[in-house]
Motif scaffolding. Sequence first.
Motif, mmCIF file in Angstrom:
data_model
loop_
_atom_site.group_PDB
_atom_site.id
_atom_site.type_symbol
_atom_site.label_atom_id
_atom_site.label_comp_id
_atom_site.label_asym_id
_atom_site.label_seq_id
_atom_site.Cartn_x
_atom_site.Cartn_y
_atom_site.Cartn_z
ATOM 1 N N ASN A 14 0.868 -1.171 0.000
ATOM 2 C CA ASN A 14 0.000 0.000 0.000
ATOM 3 C C ASN A 14 0.911 1.228 0.000
ATOM 4 O O ASN A 14 1.230 1.783 1.043
ATOM 5 N N LYS A 16 0.436 4.220 -1.097
ATOM 6 C CA LYS A 16 -0.234 5.475 -0.782
ATOM 7 C C LYS A 16 -0.343 5.697 0.734
ATOM 8 O O LYS A 16 -0.483 6.831 1.189
ATOM 9 N N ASP A 20 -0.372 9.202 2.861
ATOM 10 C CA ASP A 20 -1.595 9.700 3.485
ATOM 11 C C ASP A 20 -1.592 9.659 5.012
ATOM 12 O O ASP A 20 -2.444 10.274 5.640
ATOM 13 N N LYS A 49 -5.618 -1.018 -1.829
ATOM 14 C CA LYS A 49 -6.136 0.352 -1.924
ATOM 15 C C LYS A 49 -7.432 0.472 -1.133
ATOM 16 O O LYS A 49 -8.313 -0.365 -1.226
ATOM 17 N N ASP A 50 -7.537 1.515 -0.320
ATOM 18 C CA ASP A 50 -8.714 1.813 0.509
ATOM 19 C C ASP A 50 -9.014 0.742 1.553
ATOM 20 O O ASP A 50 -10.138 0.624 2.017
ATOM 21 N N SER A 51 -8.036 -0.057 1.930
ATOM 22 C CA SER A 51 -8.287 -1.091 2.930
ATOM 23 C C SER A 51 -7.932 -0.582 4.317
ATOM 24 O O SER A 51 -7.152 0.358 4.478
ATOM 25 N N ASN A 64 -12.002 -4.481 3.069
ATOM 26 C CA ASN A 64 -11.763 -3.866 1.753
ATOM 27 C C ASN A 64 -10.468 -4.295 1.077
ATOM 28 O O ASN A 64 -9.958 -3.571 0.239
#
Length: 157
Positions: A14, A16, A20, A49-51, A64
């Motif tokens: 991950n 990102k 973030d 992503k988005d987990s 997710n």
Amino acid sequence: MGQKNSKIKIVCENRKARHDYFIHETFEAGLALVGTEVKSLRAGRANLKDSFAFIRNGEAVLENVHISPYEHGNIFNHDPLRTRKLLLHKAEITRLFSKTKEKGLTLIPLKIYFARGKAKVELALASGKKNYDKRQAIAEKTAKREIDRALKERQKY
């Protein structure tokens, strides 16, 4: 047995997350998977992503995470976005539960990998960055890159 990190195969990361979030601590947790999920992970077909992870009823849960259905699977293939249980010690779960409740911290997965034949998740206890924090981090990274480039040019001569 001093070669702890020698047999690690990273499935997905991950990237990102470090952009973030501020990462405070990391933990290694096992993943409770069904057979076709393991085969799909070994093929490298996962997305973080988005987990996120959280504690529910005294159990750590991963939400997710998209693990694609196994191509050669049959009608017993898994649901790609199902909720997966994380395997942690009870003391770790209570500690994470208290930290996420009081300080505004969250649990995010950083990477999924295989260590000694077992599927593992690297979880991070993290707090969200604001936009100005992200801009500042990008500015620091570009400044460091320019300094390194200038030093490299200088060393050529």
